[in-house]
Design a protein around this motif. Structure first.
Motif, PDB file in Angstrom:
ATOM      1  N   ALA A 123      98.749  31.769  99.377  1.00 33.42           N
ATOM      2  CA  ALA A 123      97.574  31.238 100.071  1.00 33.42           C
ATOM      3  C   ALA A 123      96.277  31.610  99.349  1.00 33.42           C
ATOM      4  N   LYS A 124      96.248  32.801  98.753  1.00 30.81           N
ATOM      5  CA  LYS A 124      95.041  33.242  98.036  1.00 30.81           C
ATOM      6  C   LYS A 124      94.705  32.348  96.842  1.00 30.81           C
ATOM      7  N   THR A 125      95.706  31.650  96.325  1.00 28.40           N
ATOM      8  CA  THR A 125      95.460  30.766  95.173  1.00 28.40           C
ATOM      9  C   THR A 125      94.788  29.470  95.583  1.00 28.40           C
ATOM     10  N   GLY A 126      94.812  29.157  96.868  1.00 24.29           N
ATOM     11  CA  GLY A 126      94.266  27.886  97.337  1.00 24.29           C
ATOM     12  C   GLY A 126      95.240  26.732  97.232  1.00 24.29           C
ATOM     13  N   LEU A 127      96.439  26.987  96.718  1.00 26.52           N
ATOM     14  CA  LEU A 127      97.409  25.911  96.486  1.00 26.52           C
ATOM     15  C   LEU A 127      98.027  25.387  97.770  1.00 26.52           C
ATOM     16  N   LEU A 128      97.854  26.124  98.883  1.00 24.72           N
ATOM     17  CA  LEU A 128      98.429  25.678 100.142  1.00 24.72           C
ATOM     18  C   LEU A 128      97.441  24.923 101.019  1.00 24.72           C
ATOM     19  N   ALA A 129      96.235  24.753 100.553  1.00 20.96           N
ATOM     20  CA  ALA A 129      95.231  24.050 101.351  1.00 20.96           C
ATOM     21  C   ALA A 129      95.704  22.638 101.685  1.00 20.96           C
ATOM     22  N   ASN A 130      95.664  22.308 102.967  1.00 14.02           N
ATOM     23  CA  ASN A 130      96.049  20.984 103.474  1.00 14.02           C
ATOM     24  C   ASN A 130      97.518  20.651 103.222  1.00 14.02           C
ATOM     25  N   ARG A 131      98.341  21.692 103.104  1.00  9.99           N
ATOM     26  CA  ARG A 131      99.784  21.508 102.956  1.00  9.99           C
ATOM     27  C   ARG A 131     100.507  22.088 104.163  1.00  9.99           C
ATOM     28  N   ARG A 132     101.715  21.584 104.387  1.00  9.39           N
ATOM     29  CA  ARG A 132     102.601  22.149 105.393  1.00  9.39           C
ATOM     30  C   ARG A 132     103.268  23.393 104.796  1.00  9.39           C
ATOM     31  N   ALA A 133     103.432  24.412 105.625  1.00 11.46           N
ATOM     32  CA  ALA A 133     104.008  25.659 105.120  1.00 11.46           C
ATOM     33  C   ALA A 133     104.566  26.468 106.282  1.00 11.46           C
ATOM     34  N   THR A 134     105.351  27.489 105.938  1.00 16.10           N
ATOM     35  CA  THR A 134     105.849  28.407 106.952  1.00 16.10           C
ATOM     36  C   THR A 134     105.908  29.813 106.381  1.00 16.10           C
ATOM     37  N   THR A 135     106.195  30.760 107.250  1.00 17.38           N
ATOM     38  CA  THR A 135     106.324  32.161 106.842  1.00 17.38           C
ATOM     39  C   THR A 135     107.088  32.905 107.932  1.00 17.38           C
ATOM     40  N   HIS A 136     107.164  34.223 107.818  1.00 18.85           N
ATOM     41  CA  HIS A 136     107.849  35.033 108.824  1.00 18.85           C
ATOM     42  C   HIS A 136     107.231  34.779 110.196  1.00 18.85           C
ATOM     43  N   TRP A 137     108.070  34.705 111.205  1.00 17.65           N
ATOM     44  CA  TRP A 137     107.587  34.356 112.545  1.00 17.65           C
ATOM     45  C   TRP A 137     106.521  35.316 113.064  1.00 17.65           C
ATOM     46  N   LEU A 138     106.566  36.586 112.633  1.00 13.61           N
ATOM     47  CA  LEU A 138     105.552  37.537 113.078  1.00 13.61           C
ATOM     48  C   LEU A 138     104.198  37.332 112.395  1.00 13.61           C
ATOM     49  N   LEU A 152     100.648  25.207 109.392  1.00 11.66           N
ATOM     50  CA  LEU A 152     101.805  26.076 109.607  1.00 11.66           C
ATOM     51  C   LEU A 152     102.856  25.407 110.501  1.00 11.66           C
ATOM     52  N   VAL A 153     104.103  25.540 110.085  1.00 10.57           N
ATOM     53  CA  VAL A 153     105.237  24.983 110.824  1.00 10.57           C
ATOM     54  C   VAL A 153     106.064  26.140 111.387  1.00 10.57           C
ATOM     55  N   LYS A 154     106.327  26.098 112.690  1.00  8.78           N
ATOM     56  CA  LYS A 154     107.085  27.155 113.351  1.00  8.78           C
ATOM     57  C   LYS A 154     108.578  26.831 113.391  1.00  8.78           C
ATOM     58  N   ASN A 155     109.371  27.881 113.553  1.00  5.47           N
ATOM     59  CA  ASN A 155     110.796  27.752 113.892  1.00  5.47           C
ATOM     60  C   ASN A 155     111.613  26.977 112.863  1.00  5.47           C
ATOM     61  N   VAL A 156     111.308  27.201 111.590  1.00  5.74           N
ATOM     62  CA  VAL A 156     112.085  26.599 110.504  1.00  5.74           C
ATOM     63  C   VAL A 156     112.350  27.670 109.455  1.00  5.74           C
ATOM     64  N   ARG A 157     113.384  27.456 108.658  1.00  5.52           N
ATOM     65  CA  ARG A 157     113.716  28.409 107.603  1.00  5.52           C
ATOM     66  C   ARG A 157     112.892  28.182 106.340  1.00  5.52           C
ATOM     67  N   PHE A 158     112.549  26.939 106.065  1.00  6.30           N
ATOM     68  CA  PHE A 158     111.728  26.664 104.883  1.00  6.30           C
ATOM     69  C   PHE A 158     111.019  25.324 105.062  1.00  6.30           C
ATOM     70  N   VAL A 159     109.945  25.150 104.290  1.00 10.51           N
ATOM     71  CA  VAL A 159     109.177  23.910 104.316  1.00 10.51           C
ATOM     72  C   VAL A 159     108.860  23.498 102.880  1.00 10.51           C
ATOM     73  N   PRO A 160     109.362  22.358 102.424  1.00  8.11           N
ATOM     74  CA  PRO A 160     108.951  21.833 101.124  1.00  8.11           C
ATOM     75  C   PRO A 160     107.753  20.897 101.297  1.00  8.11           C
ATOM     76  N   ASP A 161     106.791  21.012 100.423  1.00  8.28           N
ATOM     77  CA  ASP A 161     105.643  20.095 100.428  1.00  8.28           C
ATOM     78  C   ASP A 161     105.238  19.876  98.977  1.00  8.28           C
ATOM     79  N   GLY A 162     105.672  18.748  98.433  1.00  7.16           N
ATOM     80  CA  GLY A 162     105.417  18.497  97.019  1.00  7.16           C
ATOM     81  C   GLY A 162     106.140  19.520  96.161  1.00  7.16           C
ATOM     82  N   ASN A 163     105.399  20.147  95.260  1.00  6.78           N
ATOM     83  CA  ASN A 163     106.011  21.131  94.361  1.00  6.78           C
ATOM     84  C   ASN A 163     105.914  22.558  94.905  1.00  6.78           C
ATOM     85  N   ILE A 164     105.569  22.672  96.188  1.00  2.00           N
ATOM     86  CA  ILE A 164     105.462  23.981  96.822  1.00  2.00           C
ATOM     87  C   ILE A 164     106.524  24.102  97.910  1.00  2.00           C
ATOM     88  N   ILE A 165     107.224  25.235  97.921  1.00  2.00           N
ATOM     89  CA  ILE A 165     108.174  25.535  98.986  1.00  2.00           C
ATOM     90  C   ILE A 165     107.785  26.883  99.583  1.00  2.00           C
TER      91      ILE A 165
END
Length: 212
Positions: A123-138, A152-165
């Motif tokens: 996220a600090k790189t700015g590469l996730l701006a306006n992209r779908r993403a997920t992380t640890h539920w906490l 942010l997408v909840k309750n999933v194991r992974f989210v692909p968005d273009g060349n970012i997973i």
């Protein structure tokens, strides 16, 4: 088949399964793929100095420093679980590391995957701006607060968005790597690797981790 460079970033305090899960997927793929050693897996750090994992339980010496790393096709960014008394925030790494990731992202065909709270670094790189993403539920709500431009997408194991997973907590780095393998090989081969790892890709998420 063309060789694929898989660079796994390591830094002080990295979470072991975040790193080892994806590595094992590609190592197993090399062993059981008819095209032997397609995936050139290596670790990269700011320098070649020894690095200690979370709680200093494991010490490793990186294969490469940022300055001499081969050009990666895939970058894996593991998370770092902070101790409760740590003055650092999640994603506390040097500007040099952030700059390196941003520079690599400019290369055509590269894929970048964060595991668990490795999303803070990405996220600090700015590469996730306006992209779908997920992380640890906490960490979902905290990431959303710090980076409101990430979807942010909840309750999933992974989210692909273009060349970012981006992947959820800890073992879901395996899910992200298996998904990547599926896109580069085929679903049957990816499932074969999951079976060899005795990993159930269809297992439901633990009930206590589900967010409303």
């Amino acid at each position: 088949m063309t060789k694929i460079n898989v660079a796994v970033l390591v830094y002080p305090g990295f979470e072991l399964i975040d790193m080892n899960g994806p590595i094992d997927v590609f190592v197993k793929a090399n062993r059981y793929n008819q095209h032997k050693n397609v995936y050139q897996v290596f670790t990269v750090a700011e320098s070649l100095d020894e690095i200690r994992s979370e709680h200093s339980t494991v010490r490793i010496t990186p294969d490469y420093a940022l300055s001499n790393s081969p050009q990666p096709d895939i970058i894996v960014i593991p998370g770092k679980i902070m101790s409760t008394d740590s003055p650092e925030g999640f994603g506390s790494v040097s500007n040099e590391l952030i700059t390196w990731i941003k520079k690599q992202a400019q290369h055509t065909g590269i894929t970048i995957m964060s595991v668990c709270v490795g999303i803070y670094i990405l996220a600090k790189t700015g590469l996730l701006a306006n992209r779908r993403a997920t992380t640890h539920w906490l960490s979902i709500s905290d990431v959303q607060e710090q980076y409101p431009d990430i979807m942010l997408v909840k309750n999933v194991r992974f989210v692909p968005d273009g060349n970012i997973i981006t992947t959820g907590g800890v073992t879901s780095g395996i899910d992200g790597a298996l998904y990547l393998l599926e896109t580069m090989e085929d679903p049957d081969f990816s499932q074969k690797i999951a079976d060899i790892m005795v990993y159930n890709r269809e297992a439901p998420l633990p009930p206590n981790t589900l967010l409303t």
